[in-house]
Motif scaffolding. Sequence first.
Motif, PDB file in Angstrom:
ATOM      1  N   ARG A  40       0.850  -1.200   0.000  1.00  0.00           N
ATOM      2  CA  ARG A  40       0.000   0.000   0.000  1.00  0.00           C
ATOM      3  C   ARG A  40       0.882   1.245   0.000  1.00  0.00           C
ATOM      4  N   MET A  41       0.485   2.227  -0.803  1.00  0.00           N
ATOM      5  CA  MET A  41       1.153   3.517  -0.801  1.00  0.00           C
ATOM      6  C   MET A  41       0.104   4.607  -0.929  1.00  0.00           C
ATOM      7  N   GLU A  42       0.243   5.624  -0.101  1.00  0.00           N
ATOM      8  CA  GLU A  42      -0.630   6.789  -0.155  1.00  0.00           C
ATOM      9  C   GLU A  42       0.226   8.030  -0.386  1.00  0.00           C
ATOM     10  N   GLU A  43      -0.326   8.982  -1.112  1.00  0.00           N
ATOM     11  CA  GLU A  43       0.354  10.249  -1.332  1.00  0.00           C
ATOM     12  C   GLU A  43      -0.327  11.329  -0.498  1.00  0.00           C
ATOM     13  N   PHE A  44       0.423  12.361  -0.165  1.00  0.00           N
ATOM     14  CA  PHE A  44      -0.105  13.485   0.595  1.00  0.00           C
ATOM     15  C   PHE A  44       0.096  14.757  -0.225  1.00  0.00           C
ATOM     16  N   HIS A  45      -0.993  15.433  -0.551  1.00  0.00           N
ATOM     17  CA  HIS A  45      -0.920  16.700  -1.277  1.00  0.00           C
ATOM     18  C   HIS A  45      -1.731  17.723  -0.483  1.00  0.00           C
ATOM     19  N   MET A  46      -1.020  18.682   0.118  1.00  0.00           N
ATOM     20  CA  MET A  46      -1.708  19.701   0.911  1.00  0.00           C
ATOM     21  C   MET A  46      -0.734  20.815   1.258  1.00  0.00           C
ATOM     22  N   ALA A  47      -1.276  21.940   1.642  1.00  0.00           N
ATOM     23  CA  ALA A  47      -0.462  23.066   2.099  1.00  0.00           C
ATOM     24  C   ALA A  47      -0.013  22.798   3.535  1.00  0.00           C
ATOM     25  N   SER A  48       1.047  23.453   3.945  1.00  0.00           N
ATOM     26  CA  SER A  48       1.565  23.238   5.301  1.00  0.00           C
ATOM     27  C   SER A  48       0.623  23.770   6.379  1.00  0.00           C
ATOM     28  N   HIS A  49      -0.346  24.568   6.013  1.00  0.00           N
ATOM     29  CA  HIS A  49      -1.294  25.111   6.983  1.00  0.00           C
ATOM     30  C   HIS A  49      -2.633  24.395   6.943  1.00  0.00           C
ATOM     31  N   THR A  50      -2.606  23.133   6.606  1.00  0.00           N
ATOM     32  CA  THR A  50      -3.809  22.329   6.506  1.00  0.00           C
ATOM     33  C   THR A  50      -4.069  21.614   7.826  1.00  0.00           C
ATOM     34  N   GLY A  51      -5.325  21.553   8.224  1.00  0.00           N
ATOM     35  CA  GLY A  51      -5.703  20.789   9.405  1.00  0.00           C
ATOM     36  C   GLY A  51      -5.097  21.348  10.677  1.00  0.00           C
ATOM     37  N   THR A  52      -4.992  20.498  11.681  1.00  0.00           N
ATOM     38  CA  THR A  52      -4.429  20.897  12.959  1.00  0.00           C
ATOM     39  C   THR A  52      -2.931  21.084  12.778  1.00  0.00           C
ATOM     40  N   HIS A  53      -2.468  22.252  13.086  1.00  0.00           N
ATOM     41  CA  HIS A  53      -1.045  22.533  12.908  1.00  0.00           C
ATOM     42  C   HIS A  53      -0.617  23.644  13.856  1.00  0.00           C
ATOM     43  N   LEU A  54       0.655  23.843  13.927  1.00  0.00           N
ATOM     44  CA  LEU A  54       1.224  24.903  14.756  1.00  0.00           C
ATOM     45  C   LEU A  54       1.976  25.850  13.833  1.00  0.00           C
ATOM     46  N   ASP A  55       1.674  27.124  13.928  1.00  0.00           N
ATOM     47  CA  ASP A  55       2.416  28.106  13.139  1.00  0.00           C
ATOM     48  C   ASP A  55       3.730  28.406  13.838  1.00  0.00           C
ATOM     49  N   ALA A  56       4.805  28.272  13.118  1.00  0.00           N
ATOM     50  CA  ALA A  56       6.117  28.646  13.641  1.00  0.00           C
ATOM     51  C   ALA A  56       6.231  30.163  13.619  1.00  0.00           C
ATOM     52  N   PRO A  57       7.080  30.737  14.469  1.00  0.00           N
ATOM     53  CA  PRO A  57       7.284  32.190  14.412  1.00  0.00           C
ATOM     54  C   PRO A  57       7.629  32.680  13.002  1.00  0.00           C
ATOM     55  N   LEU A  58       8.352  31.876  12.247  1.00  0.00           N
ATOM     56  CA  LEU A  58       8.740  32.227  10.887  1.00  0.00           C
ATOM     57  C   LEU A  58       7.535  32.535   9.993  1.00  0.00           C
TER      58      LEU A  58
END
Length: 135
Positions: A40-58
């Motif tokens: 099985r192989m799955e691919e991930f295509h999404m922006a880094s600000h998708t779903g639950t995430h933490l914004d870095a100071p950058l």
Amino acid sequence: MNPPRILDLSAPLTDGSPNCPAHPPVSLPVTADPPADGWRMEEFHMASHTGTHLDAPLHKIAGGKPIDRIPLESFVGRAAGVDLKDRVRAGTPIDASLLEQACAGLDLRDRIVLLDTGWGSRCAETDEWIYQSPY
């Protein structure tokens, strides 16, 4: 003494997960699957600000730290919850004044403070969720 509980606050991420309209759509195609492919192989295509995430100071501060420069230990510790659901429902902005008021009398020393806006239980496919979320 009981071992500490670890709570995962992440929302599930699925193919077609709700997302900011300015970001590319979430796509998690399965490109190989047993028994036809033997694995099985799955691919991930999404922006880094998708779903639950933490914004870095950058993300907002020029020259700020990227997320890989913040030690994981910074995100694990004793927590205190602050219930803001009624205030968010009433349209009260989350600002320093509200936080001071909501946290009055709480001992927050050496605590990670979790702000419960109630947003996680709302339907993620509405205009309200996409355009009017608390911040």
